[in-house]
Design a protein around this motif. Structure first.
Motif, PDB file in Angstrom:
ATOM      1  N   GLU A  55       0.842  -1.269  -0.056  1.00  0.00           N
ATOM      2  CA  GLU A  55       0.003   0.003  -0.104  1.00  0.00           C
ATOM      3  C   GLU A  55       1.008   1.254  -0.078  1.00  0.00           C
ATOM      4  O   GLU A  55       1.497   1.494   0.917  1.00  0.00           O
ATOM      5  N   SER A  58      -1.884   6.900  -3.169  1.00  0.00           N
ATOM      6  CA  SER A  58      -1.984   6.861  -4.843  1.00  0.00           C
ATOM      7  C   SER A  58      -1.280   7.986  -5.513  1.00  0.00           C
ATOM      8  O   SER A  58      -0.992   7.770  -6.633  1.00  0.00           O
ATOM      9  N   ILE A  61       1.994   7.135  -7.397  1.00  0.00           N
ATOM     10  CA  ILE A  61       1.969   6.193  -8.235  1.00  0.00           C
ATOM     11  C   ILE A  61       1.751   6.397  -9.788  1.00  0.00           C
ATOM     12  O   ILE A  61       1.118   7.341 -10.118  1.00  0.00           O
ATOM     13  N   CYS A  62       2.714   5.981 -10.562  1.00  0.00           N
ATOM     14  CA  CYS A  62       2.745   6.409 -12.068  1.00  0.00           C
ATOM     15  C   CYS A  62       1.592   5.697 -12.708  1.00  0.00           C
ATOM     16  O   CYS A  62       1.054   4.655 -12.375  1.00  0.00           O
ATOM     17  N   PRO A  63       0.702   6.453 -13.498  1.00  0.00           N
ATOM     18  CA  PRO A  63      -0.533   6.046 -13.914  1.00  0.00           C
ATOM     19  C   PRO A  63      -0.509   4.935 -14.995  1.00  0.00           C
ATOM     20  O   PRO A  63      -1.113   4.217 -15.351  1.00  0.00           O
ATOM     21  N   SER A  65       2.693   2.851 -15.072  1.00  0.00           N
ATOM     22  CA  SER A  65       3.044   1.494 -14.710  1.00  0.00           C
ATOM     23  C   SER A  65       2.472   1.045 -13.144  1.00  0.00           C
ATOM     24  O   SER A  65       2.699  -0.233 -12.868  1.00  0.00           O
ATOM     25  N   LEU A  66       1.835   1.775 -12.763  1.00  0.00           N
ATOM     26  CA  LEU A  66       0.909   1.544 -11.496  1.00  0.00           C
ATOM     27  C   LEU A  66       2.178   1.238 -10.446  1.00  0.00           C
ATOM     28  O   LEU A  66       1.652   0.569  -9.471  1.00  0.00           O
ATOM     29  N   GLU A  67       3.238   1.685 -10.519  1.00  0.00           N
ATOM     30  CA  GLU A  67       4.181   1.581  -9.447  1.00  0.00           C
ATOM     31  C   GLU A  67       4.698   3.159  -8.953  1.00  0.00           C
ATOM     32  O   GLU A  67       4.556   4.074  -9.634  1.00  0.00           O
ATOM     33  N   TYR A  81       3.978  11.651 -14.283  1.00  0.00           N
ATOM     34  CA  TYR A  81       4.202  10.422 -14.827  1.00  0.00           C
ATOM     35  C   TYR A  81       5.779  10.302 -14.040  1.00  0.00           C
ATOM     36  O   TYR A  81       6.457  11.221 -14.105  1.00  0.00           O
ATOM     37  N   GLU A  82       5.961   8.945 -14.236  1.00  0.00           N
ATOM     38  CA  GLU A  82       7.455   8.529 -14.179  1.00  0.00           C
ATOM     39  C   GLU A  82       8.220   8.873 -15.549  1.00  0.00           C
ATOM     40  O   GLU A  82       7.633   8.470 -16.539  1.00  0.00           O
ATOM     41  N   ASN A  85       8.845   6.324 -18.077  1.00  0.00           N
ATOM     42  CA  ASN A  85       7.494   5.842 -18.669  1.00  0.00           C
ATOM     43  C   ASN A  85       6.793   6.393 -19.657  1.00  0.00           C
ATOM     44  O   ASN A  85       6.211   6.049 -20.672  1.00  0.00           O
ATOM     45  N   THR A  99      -3.408   9.866 -19.391  1.00  0.00           N
ATOM     46  CA  THR A  99      -4.733   9.712 -18.611  1.00  0.00           C
ATOM     47  C   THR A  99      -5.814  10.506 -19.043  1.00  0.00           C
ATOM     48  O   THR A  99      -7.116   9.772 -19.143  1.00  0.00           O
TER      49      THR A  99
END
Length: 442
Positions: A55, A58, A61-63, A65-67, A81-82, A85, A99
């Protein structure tokens, strides 16, 4: 607003201005004071990898890679964003915001330094707390090992319980125990006069550790093994399982003396565990140890297992076992079928042949191989009697399925030989009729 960021552990949603004002972000990206601990510059990527948190706020978190982001950059649309990515997104020919899917009127990337500091500080706090706890755990484990050299009675039991809790939950505690001679201390606590309260905790601790060969040899002393067997027979279900697993971890030594594992009490205790319908979590560990014992080069051990009635008991349990336990049980029965007494016990059990026929081509190739080997052993022992029973149970049709399947050539060859053996008692016409794929498939 920094949505999804919980500051200070109070669940408060912070905006960036408040975060800066309250010192949550710290200064710059270098070292400083984090969570009251002075530290040097920490590598963000290393912290994210080692923490491996399920957890994360949010907003971190990069939209794409979700990391968690390590180098956040913001597009002209306001989305962050990262960096790696979004550059990859551009390299694929996309000039939109991933996004919002808006076309970009400006493809420049603006480093989001405020968000970076927030991410860095959040992970730093978590990382340093983890390190501090790890050091505390190591120190406490070391203290407990020293304490166990001095105390007796209830104080020893309490110290062991705490140490068990630490080694079960923390890899660093296990490492400390191994590095600082903890295994030798644990081993010294096992003996003919050890209480079950102490023995149970020591065994629970040892099961958590990766033991070297010298430690295993020390633990395989007859008095220590005898205590483990006693606890296996009389302890709680958790203790029985721990004892079973510890004994199995000790018997991989090629020079193991057979008398240490040919105990009638040990084998009876394992069979009780296998048959315990109230605590099914003990079945697989018990079967696993039985299989290891069966594989010992001393054939007398298999004679002893047969003599306690294990064959008929295992056969009756087969239909209720899950696939993993079933494969273990079949492996044991196949091993016992390698001695005359085992084959006779299998033949005399009325359910052996019907159950083995039913298991062919149902669970796994390994199960099919074990069942086929057992059928061969039994049918070879009494061809006329057993072959007719097997064919009536649908063996011929099942063997044809094995031969026509994509299983190994060895299985196909064994099936062909068993089919030939079964056909000797029938005319060609009758035997062909027995091979029809009817109810025997199911």
């Amino acid at each position: 607003m920094v949505a999804g960021y919980e500051g200070g552990g109070d669940g408060q949603i912070l905006d960036l201005d408040t975060a800066v004002k309250d010192g949550v972000l710290g200064g710059g990206g270098g070292g400083g004071v984090v969570g009251g601990v002075t530290c040097e510059k920490l590598d963000l990527g290393k912290m994210i990898e080692e923490l491996d948190l399920s957890e994360v706020p949010s907003v971190f978190i990069c939209p794409i890679s979700l990391e968690a982001m390590q180098d956040p950059v913001t597009l002209c649309t306001g989305q962050t964003y990262e960096r790696s990515n979004i550059l990859k997104w551009f390299s694929m020919g996309h000039f939109t915001c991933p996004t919002t899917m808006q076309e970009l009127w400006d493809d420049s990337l603006t480093p989001n330094t405020t968000l970076y500091r927030l991410i860095y500080t959040w992970f730093s706090q978590k990382y340093l707390l983890m390190k501090k706890r790890s050091e505390d755990v190591q120190g406490r484990a070391s203290e407990l090992v020293d304490t166990l050299k001095k105390v007796k009675g209830q104080a020893r039991v309490m110290a062991l319980k705490e140490l068990h809790h630490l080694v079960a939950a923390h890899p660093t505690a296990r490492k400390t125990l191994l590095d600082e001679g903890g295994v030798a201390v644990m081993s010294s606590l096992l003996g003919p006069f050890t209480s079950h309260a102490v023995g149970s905790e020591v065994i629970a601790i040892l099961v958590c550790l990766t033991l070297d060969s010298d430690s295993k040899k020390n633990l395989m002393q007859p008095a220590k093994v005898s205590l483990m067997v006693d606890i296996l027979n009389e302890g709680s279900i958790e203790t029985k399982i721990n004892s079973t697993r510890l004994i199995e971890s000790l018997i991989d030594d090629k020079d193991l003396r057979s008398e240490l594992i040919s105990s009638h009490s040990l084998l009876v205790g394992l069979m009780r565990l296998v048959k315990d319908k109230r605590h099914t979590n003990g079945i697989c560990p018990a079967l696993s140890l039985l299989r290891a014992i069966c594989s010992h080069k001393d054939i007398n051990i298999r004679h002893l297992i047969v003599s306690i009635g294990a064959v008929s008991q295992l056969v009756e349990l087969l239909s209720g076992l899950d696939p993993d336990c079933l494969e273990l049980a079949l492996s044991i029965l196949d091993s016992l079928a390698s001695i005359p007494e085992g084959r006779l016990a299998l033949k005399n059990c009325s359910n052996t042949i019907p159950i083995m026929v039913k298991l062919l081509m149902r669970i796994s190739e390994n199960c099919t191989q074990y069942a086929l080997s057992i059928l061969w052993s039994v049918c070879k022992l009494a061809p006329e009697e057993c072959s007719s029973v097997a064919v009536d149970a649908g063996l011929a049709a099942k063997l044809l399925l094995v031969i026509q399947s994509g299983c190994s050539p060895i299985l196909k060859q064994q099936s062909a030989e068993l089919l030939k053996l079964c056909s000797l008692n029938y005319s060609d016409t009758i035997f062909i009729s027995k091979c029809k794929l009817t109810r025997t498939i199911l």
